[in-house]
Design a protein around this motif. Structure first.
Motif, PDB file in Angstrom:
ATOM      1  N   ASP A  46      37.764  35.646 -45.181  1.00  5.23           N
ATOM      2  CA  ASP A  46      38.522  34.393 -45.047  1.00  5.23           C
ATOM      3  C   ASP A  46      37.849  33.384 -44.120  1.00  5.23           C
ATOM      4  OD1 ASP A  46      39.138  35.077 -42.368  1.00  5.23           O
ATOM      5  OD2 ASP A  46      41.147  35.769 -42.842  1.00  5.23           O
ATOM      6  N   GLY A  47      36.666  33.729 -43.598  1.00 10.74           N
ATOM      7  CA  GLY A  47      35.902  32.789 -42.789  1.00 10.74           C
ATOM      8  C   GLY A  47      36.252  32.764 -41.321  1.00 10.74           C
ATOM      9  N   THR A  48      37.162  33.632 -40.897  1.00  9.07           N
ATOM     10  CA  THR A  48      37.520  33.685 -39.478  1.00  9.07           C
ATOM     11  C   THR A  48      36.337  34.136 -38.630  1.00  9.07           C
ATOM     12  OG1 THR A  48      39.806  34.218 -40.100  1.00  9.07           O
ATOM     13  CG2 THR A  48      39.160  34.643 -37.807  1.00  9.07           C
ATOM     14  N   ARG A  49      35.543  35.053 -39.171  1.00 10.55           N
ATOM     15  CA  ARG A  49      34.367  35.561 -38.461  1.00 10.55           C
ATOM     16  C   ARG A  49      33.114  35.347 -39.298  1.00 10.55           C
ATOM     17  NH1 ARG A  49      35.294  41.323 -35.639  1.00 10.55           N
ATOM     18  NH2 ARG A  49      33.429  40.537 -34.580  1.00 10.55           N
ATOM     19  N   LYS A  50      31.984  35.268 -38.629  1.00 10.01           N
ATOM     20  CA  LYS A  50      30.693  35.057 -39.277  1.00 10.01           C
ATOM     21  C   LYS A  50      30.291  36.304 -40.058  1.00 10.01           C
ATOM     22  CE  LYS A  50      25.939  33.823 -37.958  1.00 10.01           C
ATOM     23  NZ  LYS A  50      25.078  33.501 -36.795  1.00 10.01           N
ATOM     24  N   SER A  51      29.755  36.102 -41.249  1.00 13.39           N
ATOM     25  CA  SER A  51      29.314  37.204 -42.094  1.00 13.39           C
ATOM     26  C   SER A  51      28.370  38.139 -41.346  1.00 13.39           C
ATOM     27  CB  SER A  51      28.603  36.645 -43.330  1.00 13.39           C
ATOM     28  OG  SER A  51      27.787  37.616 -43.947  1.00 13.39           O
ATOM     29  N   GLN A  52      28.617  39.426 -41.451  1.00  8.38           N
ATOM     30  CA  GLN A  52      27.732  40.402 -40.815  1.00  8.38           C
ATOM     31  C   GLN A  52      26.358  40.411 -41.476  1.00  8.38           C
ATOM     32  OE1 GLN A  52      30.781  43.537 -41.299  1.00  8.38           O
ATOM     33  NE2 GLN A  52      30.383  44.038 -39.172  1.00  8.38           N
ATOM     34  N   ARG A  53      26.303  40.145 -42.777  1.00  4.82           N
ATOM     35  CA  ARG A  53      25.010  40.095 -43.455  1.00  4.82           C
ATOM     36  C   ARG A  53      24.228  38.863 -42.989  1.00  4.82           C
ATOM     37  NH1 ARG A  53      23.501  44.430 -44.781  1.00  4.82           N
ATOM     38  NH2 ARG A  53      25.070  44.881 -46.367  1.00  4.82           N
ATOM     39  N   LEU A  54      24.909  37.751 -42.784  1.00  4.63           N
ATOM     40  CA  LEU A  54      24.250  36.553 -42.256  1.00  4.63           C
ATOM     41  C   LEU A  54      23.747  36.810 -40.844  1.00  4.63           C
ATOM     42  CD1 LEU A  54      23.458  33.575 -42.345  1.00  4.63           C
ATOM     43  CD2 LEU A  54      25.825  32.995 -41.743  1.00  4.63           C
ATOM     44  N   GLU A  55      24.566  37.453 -40.042  1.00  3.03           N
ATOM     45  CA  GLU A  55      24.155  37.798 -38.672  1.00  3.03           C
ATOM     46  C   GLU A  55      22.905  38.667 -38.700  1.00  3.03           C
ATOM     47  OE1 GLU A  55      24.469  37.215 -34.825  1.00  3.03           O
ATOM     48  OE2 GLU A  55      26.382  36.871 -35.853  1.00  3.03           O
ATOM     49  N   GLN A  56      22.877  39.649 -39.577  1.00  8.44           N
ATOM     50  CA  GLN A  56      21.717  40.535 -39.698  1.00  8.44           C
ATOM     51  C   GLN A  56      20.480  39.754 -40.128  1.00  8.44           C
ATOM     52  OE1 GLN A  56      21.673  43.169 -43.128  1.00  8.44           O
ATOM     53  NE2 GLN A  56      20.888  44.858 -41.888  1.00  8.44           N
ATOM     54  N   PRO A  66      19.103  51.211 -48.224  1.00  8.58           N
ATOM     55  CA  PRO A  66      19.176  51.826 -46.891  1.00  8.58           C
ATOM     56  C   PRO A  66      18.566  50.968 -45.798  1.00  8.58           C
ATOM     57  CG  PRO A  66      17.666  53.025 -48.353  1.00  8.58           C
ATOM     58  CD  PRO A  66      18.430  52.080 -49.195  1.00  8.58           C
ATOM     59  N   GLN A  67      17.554  50.161 -46.134  1.00 10.71           N
ATOM     60  CA  GLN A  67      16.919  49.327 -45.117  1.00 10.71           C
ATOM     61  C   GLN A  67      17.829  48.201 -44.637  1.00 10.71           C
ATOM     62  OE1 GLN A  67      16.298  49.402 -48.328  1.00 10.71           O
ATOM     63  NE2 GLN A  67      15.287  47.563 -49.116  1.00 10.71           N
ATOM     64  N   PHE A  68      18.848  47.850 -45.439  1.00 14.64           N
ATOM     65  CA  PHE A  68      19.780  46.794 -45.054  1.00 14.64           C
ATOM     66  C   PHE A  68      21.165  47.331 -44.696  1.00 14.64           C
ATOM     67  CE2 PHE A  68      16.863  44.542 -48.075  1.00 14.64           C
ATOM     68  CZ  PHE A  68      16.215  43.801 -47.096  1.00 14.64           C
ATOM     69  N   THR A  69      21.349  48.644 -44.806  1.00 12.71           N
ATOM     70  CA  THR A  69      22.629  49.249 -44.453  1.00 12.71           C
ATOM     71  C   THR A  69      22.849  49.115 -42.948  1.00 12.71           C
ATOM     72  OG1 THR A  69      22.568  50.800 -46.303  1.00 12.71           O
ATOM     73  CG2 THR A  69      23.896  51.435 -44.406  1.00 12.71           C
ATOM     74  N   LEU A  70      24.010  48.629 -42.559  1.00 10.68           N
ATOM     75  CA  LEU A  70      24.236  48.336 -41.143  1.00 10.68           C
ATOM     76  C   LEU A  70      24.271  49.588 -40.291  1.00 10.68           C
ATOM     77  CD1 LEU A  70      26.810  45.390 -41.284  1.00 10.68           C
ATOM     78  CD2 LEU A  70      24.328  45.316 -41.143  1.00 10.68           C
ATOM     79  N   ASP A  71      24.721  50.707 -40.841  1.00  8.87           N
ATOM     80  CA  ASP A  71      24.739  51.979 -40.108  1.00  8.87           C
ATOM     81  C   ASP A  71      24.450  53.091 -41.117  1.00  8.87           C
ATOM     82  OD1 ASP A  71      25.333  54.369 -38.744  1.00  8.87           O
ATOM     83  OD2 ASP A  71      26.892  53.418 -37.550  1.00  8.87           O
ATOM     84  N   LEU A  72      23.178  53.480 -41.200  1.00 12.47           N
ATOM     85  CA  LEU A  72      22.752  54.425 -42.237  1.00 12.47           C
ATOM     86  C   LEU A  72      23.401  55.788 -42.055  1.00 12.47           C
ATOM     87  CD1 LEU A  72      21.069  55.026 -44.722  1.00 12.47           C
ATOM     88  CD2 LEU A  72      19.113  55.480 -43.222  1.00 12.47           C
ATOM     89  N   GLN A  73      23.477  56.284 -40.836  1.00 10.74           N
ATOM     90  CA  GLN A  73      24.084  57.597 -40.616  1.00 10.74           C
ATOM     91  C   GLN A  73      25.571  57.589 -40.973  1.00 10.74           C
ATOM     92  OE1 GLN A  73      22.342  60.399 -40.114  1.00 10.74           O
ATOM     93  NE2 GLN A  73      20.665  58.928 -40.428  1.00 10.74           N
ATOM     94  N   GLU A  74      26.233  56.487 -40.708  1.00 12.08           N
ATOM     95  CA  GLU A  74      27.639  56.372 -41.105  1.00 12.08           C
ATOM     96  C   GLU A  74      27.761  56.338 -42.621  1.00 12.08           C
ATOM     97  OE1 GLU A  74      31.346  56.783 -40.619  1.00 12.08           O
ATOM     98  OE2 GLU A  74      30.296  56.312 -38.748  1.00 12.08           O
ATOM     99  N   ALA A  75      26.805  55.708 -43.283  1.00 12.35           N
ATOM    100  CA  ALA A  75      26.809  55.681 -44.750  1.00 12.35           C
ATOM    101  C   ALA A  75      26.660  57.085 -45.322  1.00 12.35           C
ATOM    102  CB  ALA A  75      25.688  54.776 -45.259  1.00 12.35           C
TER     103      ALA A  75
END
Length: 245
Positions: free
Chosen positions: A98-108, A196-205
């Motif tokens: 909903d745009g309240t927070r900045k996209s995590q993918r954009l942040e990455q 996997p190279q773009f996964t924010l937390d690979l071990q959690e995945a």
């Protein structure tokens, strides 16, 4: 019984043919779309739905697995065109949708930009501009893990973080089907972790894949790869073992 339809959306991206697989679930009262592709994909979704005898304006719910651009790119356009459609997402994902927070993918993408080789930066800049262009859309209902939605024979929410913290997969107990979104993909006939190279937390995945073994799954619908109906438990165990070696 869950009635599901795979929407095989073919398109070209960066000169390569690609396919994504949103899903439509339907019963006598509800028509539920799961994920909705890149910006501008609403006409492609409508055409593919019509091949299954489904008019797009009959969709009542749209479940978002997570806020990556290939899953929410057309969300705002769909909501503007069909305001009756109720948008559903995990409570952790809602602020990014909903745009309240900045996209995590954009942040990455922005955080890693300076570490890229110079030849990769123009494409990265283009990707950043594309992410910045995504219009927000309201989330009408948030869900949590293990919640059972009563539509289409029952839709169980499975929180599968890793690719993104609020990522969800959907389990359809009536047909023993998992809609995996990006929890797993099919590559060369095998299940794998999505990007996997773009996964924010690979071990959690990987832990999320392990969690899927608790479910009686006969087939998996992957957003990237389509239908996997091989030996699902063995394939999931082998995937976990590959990443834990």
């Amino acid at each position: 019984m869950n009635k599901y339809r795979l929407l095989d959306i073919e398109f070209e991206h960066n000169g390569y043919k690609q396919v994504i697989t949103p899903v439509i679930l339907q019963d006598e009262h509800e028509t539920v779309l799961v994920d909705c592709g890149y910006p501008g994909f609403m006409p492609l979704l409508a055409v593919e739905a019509s091949k299954h005898g489904i008019n797009f304006d009959l969709i009542t719910k749209l479940i978002v697995s997570h806020h990556d651009i290939d899953h929410i790119g057309s969300l705002a356009e769909i909501k503007r065109t069909y305001p009756h459609i109720q948008i559903i997402a995990h409570e952790l994902e809602a602020p990014y949708i909903d745009g309240t927070r900045k996209s995590q993918r954009l942040e990455q993408a922005q955080t890693t930009f300076e570490s890229l080789p110079d030849e990769a930066k123009p494409q990265a800049e283009q990707f950043i501009r594309l992410l910045q262009s995504i219009a927000p859309a309201p989330v009408n209902q948030t869900v949590r893990s293990d919640e059972l939605l009563p539509w289409c024979g029952g839709i169980e929410i499975i929180h599968t973080p890793g690719h993104m913290p609020g990522h969800i997969s959907l389990y359809l107990p009536a047909s023993r089907t998992l809609i995996a979104a990006d929890a797993v993909v099919i590559e060369q006939g095998q299940l794998n972790i999505a990007n996997p190279q773009f996964t924010l937390d690979l071990q959690e995945a990987v832990r999320s894949v392990q969690r899927l073994l608790d479910y009686d799954i006969e087939r998996i619908i992957c957003y990237h790869g389509g239908l996997y109906d091989g030996d699902v438990p063995t394939a999931l165990r082998e995937l976990v073992q590959r990443y834990r070696k």
